[in-house]
Design an enzyme around this catalytic site. Structure first.
Site, PDB file in Angstrom:
ATOM      1  N   ARG A  78      33.186  83.970  25.055  1.00  9.24           N
ATOM      2  CA  ARG A  78      33.749  84.963  23.922  1.00  9.24           C
ATOM      3  C   ARG A  78      33.678  86.522  24.548  1.00  9.24           C
ATOM      4  O   ARG A  78      33.130  86.477  25.363  1.00  9.24           O
ATOM      5  CB  ARG A  78      32.947  85.457  22.935  1.00  9.24           C
ATOM      6  CG  ARG A  78      32.081  84.064  22.320  1.00  9.24           C
ATOM      7  CD  ARG A  78      32.011  84.681  21.563  1.00  9.24           C
ATOM      8  NE  ARG A  78      31.287  83.374  20.182  1.00  9.24           N
ATOM      9  CZ  ARG A  78      30.454  82.297  20.202  1.00  9.24           C
ATOM     10  NH1 ARG A  78      29.303  82.426  21.288  1.00  9.24           N
ATOM     11  NH2 ARG A  78      30.707  81.388  19.062  1.00  9.24           N
ATOM     12  N   LYS A 110      26.373  84.989  20.042  1.00 10.41           N
ATOM     13  CA  LYS A 110      26.575  85.394  18.277  1.00 10.41           C
ATOM     14  C   LYS A 110      24.788  84.652  18.221  1.00 10.41           C
ATOM     15  O   LYS A 110      24.447  83.722  17.784  1.00 10.41           O
ATOM     16  CB  LYS A 110      27.469  84.313  17.043  1.00 10.41           C
ATOM     17  CG  LYS A 110      28.967  85.224  17.831  1.00 10.41           C
ATOM     18  CD  LYS A 110      30.002  84.285  16.768  1.00 10.41           C
ATOM     19  CE  LYS A 110      30.945  84.828  16.831  1.00 10.41           C
ATOM     20  NZ  LYS A 110      31.542  84.201  15.623  1.00 10.41           N
ATOM     21  N   HIS A 128      40.572  85.498  24.053  1.00 11.91           N
ATOM     22  CA  HIS A 128      40.388  84.320  23.432  1.00 11.91           C
ATOM     23  C   HIS A 128      41.272  83.510  23.317  1.00 11.91           C
ATOM     24  O   HIS A 128      40.632  82.105  22.943  1.00 11.91           O
ATOM     25  CB  HIS A 128      40.545  84.687  21.792  1.00 11.91           C
ATOM     26  CG  HIS A 128      40.152  84.145  21.122  1.00 11.91           C
ATOM     27  ND1 HIS A 128      39.335  83.599  20.128  1.00 11.91           N
ATOM     28  CD2 HIS A 128      40.888  83.490  20.042  1.00 11.91           C
ATOM     29  CE1 HIS A 128      38.940  82.769  19.634  1.00 11.91           C
ATOM     30  NE2 HIS A 128      40.519  82.260  19.347  1.00 11.91           N
ATOM     31  N   ARG A 130      39.405  81.260  26.087  1.00 11.85           N
ATOM     32  CA  ARG A 130      38.437  80.647  25.657  1.00 11.85           C
ATOM     33  C   ARG A 130      38.849  79.544  25.151  1.00 11.85           C
ATOM     34  O   ARG A 130      38.030  78.255  25.127  1.00 11.85           O
ATOM     35  CB  ARG A 130      37.769  81.048  24.548  1.00 11.85           C
ATOM     36  CG  ARG A 130      36.544  80.762  23.378  1.00 11.85           C
ATOM     37  CD  ARG A 130      35.812  81.524  23.244  1.00 11.85           C
ATOM     38  NE  ARG A 130      35.259  81.219  22.156  1.00 11.85           N
ATOM     39  CZ  ARG A 130      33.099  80.505  22.226  1.00 11.85           C
ATOM     40  NH1 ARG A 130      32.759  80.393  23.201  1.00 11.85           N
ATOM     41  NH2 ARG A 130      33.201  79.762  21.264  1.00 11.85           N
ATOM     42  N   HIS A 190      28.465  76.460  19.565  1.00 10.38           N
ATOM     43  CA  HIS A 190      29.436  76.742  18.104  1.00 10.38           C
ATOM     44  C   HIS A 190      27.908  76.361  17.132  1.00 10.38           C
ATOM     45  O   HIS A 190      27.849  74.984  17.812  1.00 10.38           O
ATOM     46  CB  HIS A 190      30.270  75.672  17.866  1.00 10.38           C
ATOM     47  CG  HIS A 190      31.762  76.646  18.303  1.00 10.38           C
ATOM     48  ND1 HIS A 190      32.905  76.146  18.455  1.00 10.38           N
ATOM     49  CD2 HIS A 190      32.402  77.920  18.295  1.00 10.38           C
ATOM     50  CE1 HIS A 190      33.695  76.958  19.232  1.00 10.38           C
ATOM     51  NE2 HIS A 190      33.762  78.044  18.535  1.00 10.38           N
ATOM     52  N   TYR A 198      38.727  74.635  16.211  1.00 15.71           N
ATOM     53  CA  TYR A 198      39.440  75.638  17.589  1.00 15.71           C
ATOM     54  C   TYR A 198      39.896  74.812  18.519  1.00 15.71           C
ATOM     55  O   TYR A 198      40.611  75.240  19.030  1.00 15.71           O
ATOM     56  CB  TYR A 198      38.022  75.612  18.003  1.00 15.71           C
ATOM     57  CG  TYR A 198      37.421  77.405  18.857  1.00 15.71           C
ATOM     58  CD1 TYR A 198      38.613  77.983  20.196  1.00 15.71           C
ATOM     59  CD2 TYR A 198      36.939  78.197  18.620  1.00 15.71           C
ATOM     60  CE1 TYR A 198      38.308  79.040  20.394  1.00 15.71           C
ATOM     61  CE2 TYR A 198      36.510  79.384  18.701  1.00 15.71           C
ATOM     62  CZ  TYR A 198      37.005  79.653  19.630  1.00 15.71           C
ATOM     63  OH  TYR A 198      36.857  80.714  20.563  1.00 15.71           O
TER      64      TYR A 198
END
Length: 308
Positions: free
Chosen positions: A159, A182, A251, A254, A277, A286
């Protein structure tokens, strides 16, 4: 702005309450002129479509007719949702003003809006981008930095925040990098040959281009941690210089990583781990898999799926 200045001709009763509502939006709710005009346009078109004489006559059947007509006229799901939102807000106002006794939009839902998936670059396009000849106005240090950044983004599926958040301590000696994703969750990712080579080349010149106490792997010309915007701008510039057929964003690198790895390996769980994820469903979106592909992966890999 005069609320009733729209050129469409409505009945006096419809225009009266529409004008009062628009004035309410402007004065009491403080909405912008642009927003108020959007409400005016949407509600005027609804009144014209239904041939209303009074808003008090609005029924759930009318709302369904508005939805059907909008769809037949080629309006997108998003446009229909905006029209229903305007109507819902107006009807609440009319209920407060005792012009309606119930909301005709109760129980009526906007059509589902499809979430557009980002398009990945092809393998050839990625090769073209990453082997691009740099601009002549870039010094060698910045060229090495950019090359390392984008080799890492594509080679590891990072990311944007993960890339700019990398510290020197995250570059491990065993050919891996520690990435903080994240929720501050960390994962260890292997570096491919090209990414490792590009990173090593950058780290050799970095000490002369960074402030003495700066911990960031990638720095700007100001010798401090590079920003997300600067990375995106550098990538966009590279893509334009290569005349690629589509706009390139961090993005998209990725997404291209995820797509290319999945196409080569077919290992959905591995891609999920590499991307960081939490849920497999996120990886499915994705990599634009369909249900049949997921079923095939399950049938081939899950012990309970094996037929006796």
């Amino acid at each position: 702005m005069q609320p009733g200045s729209n050129e469409a001709i409505l009945s006096d009763a419809c225009q009266h309450w529409l004008d009062k509502f628009l004035l309410h939006l402007q004065v009491e709710r403080g909405l912008s002129t642009h927003t108020v005009k959007n409400y005016q346009r949407q509600l005027t078109e609804v009144a014209k479509l239904l041939g209303l004489f009074e808003w008090s006559g609005l029924t759930p059947s009318d709302i369904k007719r508005v939805m059907a007509d909008s769809k037949m006229s080629g309006h997108s799901a998003r446009s229909i949702a905006l029209r229903l939102s305007a109507l819902r807000t107006f009807c609440r106002y009319l209920i407060e003003q005792k012009q309606l006794f119930s909301n005709p939009l109760e129980g009526i839902h906007a059509p589902k809006q499809g979430k557009p998936l980002p398009k990945q670059l092809s393998v050839d396009e990625m090769q073209q981008l990453l082997t691009a000849r740099p601009s002549s106005d870039d010094d060698e240090g910045m060229q090495l930095r950019d090359n390392a950044m984008f080799e890492l983004m594509y080679g590891c599926g990072l990311r944007l925040n993960e890339l700019t958040g990398l510290d020197l301590a995250d570059c491990l000696k065993d050919g891996t990098v520690r990435v903080t994703g994240k929720g501050s969750k960390q994962r260890i990712l292997p570096l491919g040959r090209h990414a490792q080579k590009a990173l090593n080349a950058w780290l050799k010149v970095r000490p002369a281009l960074a402030s003495p106490y700066e911990s960031a792997v990638f720095v700007s010309k100001r010798k401090t941690r590079i920003s997300n915007r600067q990375v995106a701008n550098r990538l966009d510039r590279m893509a334009q210089e290569q005349s690629l057929s589509q706009k390139v964003s961090p993005h998209k690198l990725r997404h291209s990583f995820a797509t290319h790895v999945l196409e080569s390996s077919g290992d959905l769980r591995a891609v999920q781990e590499l991307l960081g994820h939490a849920n497999l469903s996120t990886t499915q979106v994705y990599t634009h898999l369909d249900f049949q592909h997921l079923a095939n992966v399950y049938d081939a890999a899950h012990p309970r799926a094996h037929k006796k």
